[in-house]
Scaffold this active site. Structure first.
Site, PDB file in Angstrom:
ATOM      1  N   LEU A  60       0.842  -1.190   0.000  1.00 35.64           N
ATOM      2  CA  LEU A  60       0.000   0.000   0.000  1.00 35.64           C
ATOM      3  C   LEU A  60       0.883   1.247   0.000  1.00 35.64           C
ATOM      4  O   LEU A  60       2.059   1.182   0.381  1.00 35.64           O
ATOM      5  CB  LEU A  60      -0.921  -0.016   1.213  1.00 35.64           C
ATOM      6  CG  LEU A  60      -1.871  -1.214   1.276  1.00 35.64           C
ATOM      7  CD1 LEU A  60      -2.519  -1.330   2.646  1.00 35.64           C
ATOM      8  CD2 LEU A  60      -2.931  -1.112   0.186  1.00 35.64           C
ATOM      9  N   PRO A  61       0.347   2.416  -0.394  1.00 29.66           N
ATOM     10  CA  PRO A  61       1.196   3.599  -0.534  1.00 29.66           C
ATOM     11  C   PRO A  61       1.897   4.040   0.746  1.00 29.66           C
ATOM     12  O   PRO A  61       3.074   4.416   0.713  1.00 29.66           O
ATOM     13  CB  PRO A  61       0.223   4.679  -1.032  1.00 29.66           C
ATOM     14  CG  PRO A  61      -0.857   3.917  -1.722  1.00 29.66           C
ATOM     15  CD  PRO A  61      -1.005   2.649  -0.932  1.00 29.66           C
ATOM     16  N   THR A  91       6.285   2.378   1.357  1.00 34.69           N
ATOM     17  CA  THR A  91       7.380   3.304   1.608  1.00 34.69           C
ATOM     18  C   THR A  91       6.884   4.285   2.655  1.00 34.69           C
ATOM     19  O   THR A  91       6.026   5.120   2.373  1.00 34.69           O
ATOM     20  CB  THR A  91       7.799   4.030   0.324  1.00 34.69           C
ATOM     21  OG1 THR A  91       8.230   3.069  -0.642  1.00 34.69           O
ATOM     22  CG2 THR A  91       8.925   5.014   0.595  1.00 34.69           C
ATOM     23  N   LYS A 168      15.027   2.473   1.909  1.00 41.13           N
ATOM     24  CA  LYS A 168      14.169   2.955   0.822  1.00 41.13           C
ATOM     25  C   LYS A 168      14.244   4.476   0.708  1.00 41.13           C
ATOM     26  O   LYS A 168      14.227   5.025  -0.399  1.00 41.13           O
ATOM     27  CB  LYS A 168      12.724   2.507   1.054  1.00 41.13           C
ATOM     28  CG  LYS A 168      11.756   2.888  -0.084  1.00 41.13           C
ATOM     29  CD  LYS A 168      12.148   2.247  -1.414  1.00 41.13           C
ATOM     30  CE  LYS A 168      11.258   2.703  -2.572  1.00 41.13           C
ATOM     31  NZ  LYS A 168       9.918   2.103  -2.537  1.00 41.13           N
TER      32      LYS A 168
END
Length: 286
Positions: A60-61, A91, A168
């Protein structure tokens, strides 16, 4: 698995092929959905999914979307009655992931354990099964998660919970700076009468080459910035990098400029375009 978008869907197909069983759910089910057709089980709600799965991957975002699928009478937490490993592929903020894990452990009496596992490589890497998978968490949890995720690429344990998110953030700083430079260079070259296809074929064999140029070469040449990786996501990703910089007492030189540039990209109305929109963005600045 929850989160079967542009990157999540090819990952789901690889997980299904590797493990022989996969339960998925999402906001809506398409009539022509390829995953049930390939043998995946569709759960009507996150709660239903949680009753059958002991390892759950969320692609998911960000954490607000994670919270949405966790909460409520049809949420994941309502269906968890046995020890469950939650893999967060979003992220997100490293501190936010750690706080979420602590809260879930407390609220579920230790039933839910968390590994963060954001990925890099985009749609191309998801299709090819070559994603870089950055993992943080307890050693046993990560080993279990890595066995699951190996079908999608190369999982590497980088440290305690949140370490994957730090990696990330570092990745996104490099991606942001590179795609911005590629966009600017494309405009400079084009306005100087240089053929962009020839330029990028040449420079791709030198130090300017790399996976990002290879994946975005055609978009930069043609100006096609139909979305693959949305530019607006870079705003939050760079914010997380700034959080890491603050937490580590680092005074970055480039990061503030990158944040300002991508804030301007979004303010210019390009947030839902591909990150290759940097060419269009720079050209429009004059």
């Amino acid at each position: 698995m929850i989160g079967i978008g542009a990157i999540g869907r090819p990952m789901a197909h690889r997980l299904l092929a590797a493990h022989g069983a996969l339960t998925v759910t999402g906001r809506t089910r398409r009539d022509d959905d390829s995953l049930p057709a390939a043998g995946a089980t569709w759960a009507a709600t996150p709660r239903e999914l949680a009753t059958t799965a002991r390892t759950i991957l969320l692609m998911l975002p960000d954490l607000p979307e994670v919270e949405q699928v966790l909460a409520g009478e049809d949420g994941l937490l309502a269906g968890i009655t046995e020890p469950t490993l939650l893999l967060i592929g979003s992220t997100s903020s490293p501190t936010g992931v750690r706080a979420l894990a602590e809260r879930l452990a407390r609220e579920t009496g230790g039933l839910v354990r968390v590994v963060d596992c954001p990925v890099s490589g985009g749609v191309d890497g998801a299709d090819a099964g070559t994603l870089s998978i950055m993992m943080g968490g307890e050693e046993d949890d990560v080993a279990r998660a890595a066995r699951v995720m190996a079908a999608c690429g190369t999982p590497v344990h980088l440290g305690p919970l949140g370490a994957g998110e730090v990696a990330k953030a570092c990745n996104q700083m490099i991606v942001a700076s590179t795609i911005l430079a590629l966009g600017e260079a494309s405009v400079l070259a084009e306005r100087s009468g240089i053929d962009l296809g020839t330029l990028w074929d040449l420079l791709g064999g030198g130090y300017a080459g790399g996976n990002l140029l290879a994946s975005r070469r055609d978009k930069l040449v043609t100006g096609d910035d139909t979305p693959s990786g949305l530019a607006r996501y870079m705003v939050k990703d760079l914010r997380f990098a700034a959080d890491v910089a603050e937490a580590t007492g680092t005074s970055p030189a480039l990061l503030p400029a990158l944040r300002a540039a991508f804030d301007e990209v979004v303010a210019s109305g390009y947030g839902d375009r591909d990150i290759a929109v940097t060419r269009r963005f720079v050209a429009g600045r004059g």
